[in-house]
Design a protein around this motif. Sequence first.
Motif, mmCIF file in Angstrom:
data_model
loop_
_atom_site.group_PDB
_atom_site.id
_atom_site.type_symbol
_atom_site.label_atom_id
_atom_site.label_comp_id
_atom_site.label_asym_id
_atom_site.label_seq_id
_atom_site.Cartn_x
_atom_site.Cartn_y
_atom_site.Cartn_z
ATOM 1 N N ILE A 312 0.848 -1.191 0.000
ATOM 2 C CA ILE A 312 0.000 0.000 0.000
ATOM 3 C C ILE A 312 0.880 1.236 0.000
ATOM 4 N N LYS A 392 -6.394 -1.503 1.288
ATOM 5 C CA LYS A 392 -5.613 -1.076 0.123
ATOM 6 C C LYS A 392 -6.515 -0.409 -0.912
ATOM 7 N N GLN A 396 -6.104 3.595 -1.727
ATOM 8 C CA GLN A 396 -5.596 3.922 -3.053
ATOM 9 C C GLN A 396 -6.630 4.641 -3.903
#
Length: 397
Positions: A312, A392, A396
């Motif tokens: 990540i 993640k 993101q």
Amino acid sequence: MKQYLSDRINAMEASATLAMAAKTRELKAEGKDIIGLSLGEPDFNIPDFIKESAKEAIDQNYSKYTPVEGYLELREAVCQKFLRDNQLHYTPSQIVISTGAKQCLANAALAMINPGDEVIFPAPYWVSYKEIAKLAGGVPIEVYTTIENDFKMTPAQLEAAITPKTKMVWFNSPCNPSGSVYNRQELEALAVVLRKYPHIFILSDEIYEYINFTTELYVSFAAIQGMYERTITVNGLSKAFAMTGWRIGYLAAPEWIAKACNKVQGQMTSGTNAIAQRAAITALKASKSEIQYMIYEFKKRRDLVLQLLREIEGLKLNIPEGAFYVFPDVSAFFGKTVRGRTLHNASDVSLYLLEEAQVATVTGEAFGDGNCIRISYAASEKELREAIRRIKESLQS
């Protein structure tokens, strides 16, 4: 109606870990698919040999009030544990058995701290330390550590925090929330400073002692030269033996301090649960090999979680050497806006992950570090993989 409550209660913060656990249960009850990585509780069942000893205690009618300080046999077992694992000599009169390690902390605070006394906490620290010290009238002094230094307090930082009002240093290794483990050299360096100030006492919280992934022998703070007569060591069975709900903690201290803690407990709760105490005798007398499978599994999960979190972008990580938490720095996400929502701090990030990723973590602000969040890996591999996939995906975005 808040005006009718005591000032001490109005000044007290609620436990962030318990609040997040309650929020998780609430969302699950609404049908939300929440993965809870907020609570510091092993997901293993209690070993069968401990269960059997509890059943025998019931059959043997251990149902009466127990001694305030705990059964003599259990205090003797605690002494044997300290000698076997820590090379520390205690007598039963130096031991107090309490309803969980948290009560040991409260007993020690009420027995030792006067209003205005300063108590040093290396930050990050466990959420309840600060509030317990404040309840006793103490003044918290936070020493901020860094992820680059594995969240460990240096001797120079300790020296700089000490004043004529300093009464205690509260210390936790392995640490909740960072997983940091101090080695002998690091403890001895801190002791060099503390030996200059004989009026300062140390509370060493060693509840995660067994969940330690280093290859070095674990060192208890009381085993460092000159520290035995000034150290209150707190430990318990919740973490290593997966006995969280049984509420058994214990402290070891100079006899005059143990007697003071016993005096506090005698007026607050009296003796601890009889059946849990009998089971604790069996647990403490057992070989560490009986629970090694849990420690092995925690290390395996730690390695998995670190591997997945490293994927990540923006997270900053160190390698925790004990307990069952990772404490990533999420400050790279501060100021980011997602669907009109701006993340200003670690609390915002933690709440965002709960609502968007449906993963429960705990803000580092509750532990004295506003750049991090705490993630517990006391969960199955399947849950951990799915939780970090969600984290993640959410970060993101």
